[in-house]
Design a protein around this motif. Structure first.
Motif, short mmCIF file in Angstrom:
data_model
loop_
_atom_site.label_atom_id
_atom_site.label_comp_id
_atom_site.label_asym_id
_atom_site.label_seq_id
_atom_site.Cartn_x
_atom_site.Cartn_y
_atom_site.Cartn_z
N ILE A 31 0.84 -1.20 0.00
CA ILE A 31 0.00 0.00 0.00
C ILE A 31 0.87 1.25 0.00
CG2 ILE A 31 -1.63 1.36 1.38
CD1 ILE A 31 -2.88 -1.31 2.26
N ALA A 32 1.92 1.22 0.83
CA ALA A 32 2.83 2.37 0.89
C ALA A 32 3.58 2.52 -0.43
CB ALA A 32 3.82 2.18 2.04
N TYR A 33 3.92 1.38 -1.06
CA TYR A 33 4.67 1.41 -2.33
C TYR A 33 3.88 2.11 -3.43
CZ TYR A 33 6.64 -0.37 -6.70
OH TYR A 33 7.16 -0.48 -7.97
N GLN A 34 2.60 1.76 -3.56
CA GLN A 34 1.83 2.32 -4.67
C GLN A 34 1.44 3.78 -4.43
OE1 GLN A 34 -1.98 0.58 -5.47
NE2 GLN A 34 -2.49 0.28 -3.30
N LYS A 35 1.64 4.25 -3.21
CA LYS A 35 1.31 5.65 -2.92
C LYS A 35 2.51 6.58 -3.07
CE LYS A 35 -2.72 4.83 0.01
NZ LYS A 35 -3.63 5.39 -1.02
N THR A 98 0.87 9.39 -8.21
CA THR A 98 1.41 8.19 -7.57
C THR A 98 1.21 7.01 -8.51
OG1 THR A 98 -0.72 7.63 -6.54
CG2 THR A 98 0.78 9.09 -5.30
N LEU A 99 1.90 5.92 -8.23
CA LEU A 99 1.72 4.72 -9.04
C LEU A 99 0.27 4.26 -8.96
CD1 LEU A 99 2.92 2.47 -10.79
CD2 LEU A 99 3.49 1.24 -8.66
N GLU A 100 -0.34 4.38 -7.80
CA GLU A 100 -1.74 4.00 -7.62
C GLU A 100 -2.63 4.80 -8.56
OE1 GLU A 100 -4.82 3.49 -3.88
OE2 GLU A 100 -3.48 5.24 -3.91
N GLU A 101 -2.42 6.11 -8.64
CA GLU A 101 -3.24 6.97 -9.50
C GLU A 101 -3.04 6.64 -10.97
OE1 GLU A 101 -3.46 11.02 -6.72
OE2 GLU A 101 -1.72 10.64 -8.02
N LEU A 102 -1.80 6.34 -11.35
CA LEU A 102 -1.52 5.99 -12.74
C LEU A 102 -2.19 4.68 -13.10
CD1 LEU A 102 -0.11 6.36 -15.44
CD2 LEU A 102 1.92 5.25 -14.46
N LEU A 103 -2.05 3.65 -12.24
CA LEU A 103 -2.63 2.35 -12.54
C LEU A 103 -4.16 2.43 -12.58
CD1 LEU A 103 -0.36 -0.06 -10.46
CD2 LEU A 103 -0.26 0.44 -12.91
N LYS A 104 -4.74 3.25 -11.74
CA LYS A 104 -6.20 3.44 -11.76
C LYS A 104 -6.64 4.03 -13.10
CE LYS A 104 -10.04 5.67 -9.34
NZ LYS A 104 -10.42 6.55 -8.20
N ARG A 105 -5.86 5.02 -13.56
CA ARG A 105 -6.16 5.66 -14.85
C ARG A 105 -6.09 4.62 -15.97
NH1 ARG A 105 -2.26 10.17 -14.92
NH2 ARG A 105 -3.44 10.79 -13.07
#
Length: 336
Positions: A31-35, A98-105
């Protein structure tokens, strides 16, 4: 025996605790990694090609030094399986993402949206010049006529038949898709205008309405004057007078027009020179707006037959030639 079982169970408790704590720290770490934010200092585009997996994509991002530890994504996908379903297309990566935001996109397919504006009052040739420099749009030769054919129009005359509007598209969308929407919008607007037309209109078909609307579009500098300009043309047609409008002369001149009309140009017999021909030119001379379509269908109830520019976008309207000549002397001849 009971003592051995108790001892065995007791020995499992620390192991179970370690496993649970390990799982907790693994999840927390992921969780910390993807943020963590991507290592970006400016906006960049990212192309996801067909067949690209999220694992392969993040490895590419690591090679570009945008992220670290891409191996963690394999476990991240197990934690959130939806992240594996990224969609092809062109995307933006923005500083602060963040990586999370990119992957969600990527799994939502939120691609970069481009836009192209087909401006009212412009010709097909002028639109083509704009379209020739438009990026990320698949184009072919003769797209306008191809769209006409797709809609059963074999005239080979696209001028005025496409609706001026801003259209949005994704990378590598086809221009003909946009033009089909534009064509349909114009046909609907034209049908509505014709259906609601004034019964005293001196026109016999929707296409004639389209032609007059295109001239109104070119002649009108101020929106509030559209109905009056329309009235002048309608009144002249009813009286059998020539339209005598400069934009039709300019259209007939084509590439020869360099910003000025001479007396020779006004005397030249072209199919579009309404100083020389009776009635309407054979085709529209530009793309009319919806407002011009409805103005053409419903002229103002005035008896004007003439108008002349004040050189500020507005016009002086007159019912008699004498009044018109006075306005010409005041606003045109003195200026020269």
């Amino acid at each position: 025996m009971k003592t051995i079982k108790t001892f065995f169970l007791a020995s499992l408790i620390p192991l179970f605790t370690v496993v649970c704590l390990g799982g907790y720290w693994l999840v927390s770490g992921l969780i910390a990694y993807q943020k963590q934010p991507l290592q970006l200092t400016e906006i960049q585009t990212l192309t996801v090609e067909p067949g690209t997996s999220v694992i392969k994509l993040t490895q590419q991002l690591e090679q570009q030094s945008l992220i670290t530890d891409s191996w963690k994504v394999k476990y991240l996908v197990k934690l959130e399986p939806k992240l594996a379903h990224i969609k092809t297309g062109l995307y933006q990566m923005i500083p602060g993402d963040t990586l999370e935001e990119l992957l969600k996109r990527l799994y939502l397919g939120q691609q970069v949206v481009f836009s192209i504006t087909l401006i009212e009052g412009k010709t097909i040739t002028e639109w083509q010049q704009t379209l020739s420099t438009t990026e990320h749009l698949a184009k072919n030769t003769d797209d306008f006529n191809q769209v006409l054919l797709q809609n059963g129009d074999t005239s080979g005359l696209p001028e005025g038949k496409f609706y001026p509007e801003t259209f949005h598209y994704h990378a590598d969308d086809n221009l003909q898709t946009i033009l089909n929407r534009s064509y349909t919008m114009m046909q609907l607007s034209l049908a509505q205008a014709w259906e609601g037309r004034d019964l005293d209109l001196a026109l016999s078909s929707p296409y004639e309405l389209l032609i007059i609307a295109s001239i109104i579009e070119k002649e009108t500098g101020k929106p509030e004057e559209r109905d009056w300009v329309s009235a002048v043309f309608n009144n002249r047609l009813k009286k059998g007078m020539r339209l005598q409008t400069d934009p039709t002369v300019i259209y007939g001149m084509g590439e020869r027009y360099k910003g000025n009309i001479t007396r020779k140009d006004l005397r030249e017999a072209t199919a579009f020179n309404t100083y020389k021909i009776d009635g309407l030119p054979p085709t529209p001379i530009a793309a009319p707006s919806r407002a011009s379509l409805f103005a053409a269908a419903n002229p103002a109830k005035v008896n004007y037959l003439y108008f002349v520019s004040r050189n500020d976008g507005s016009h002086v309207f007159s019912s008699t030639l004498k009044a018109h000549n006075n306005a010409v002397n005041e606003f045109q001849r003195k200026r020269k």
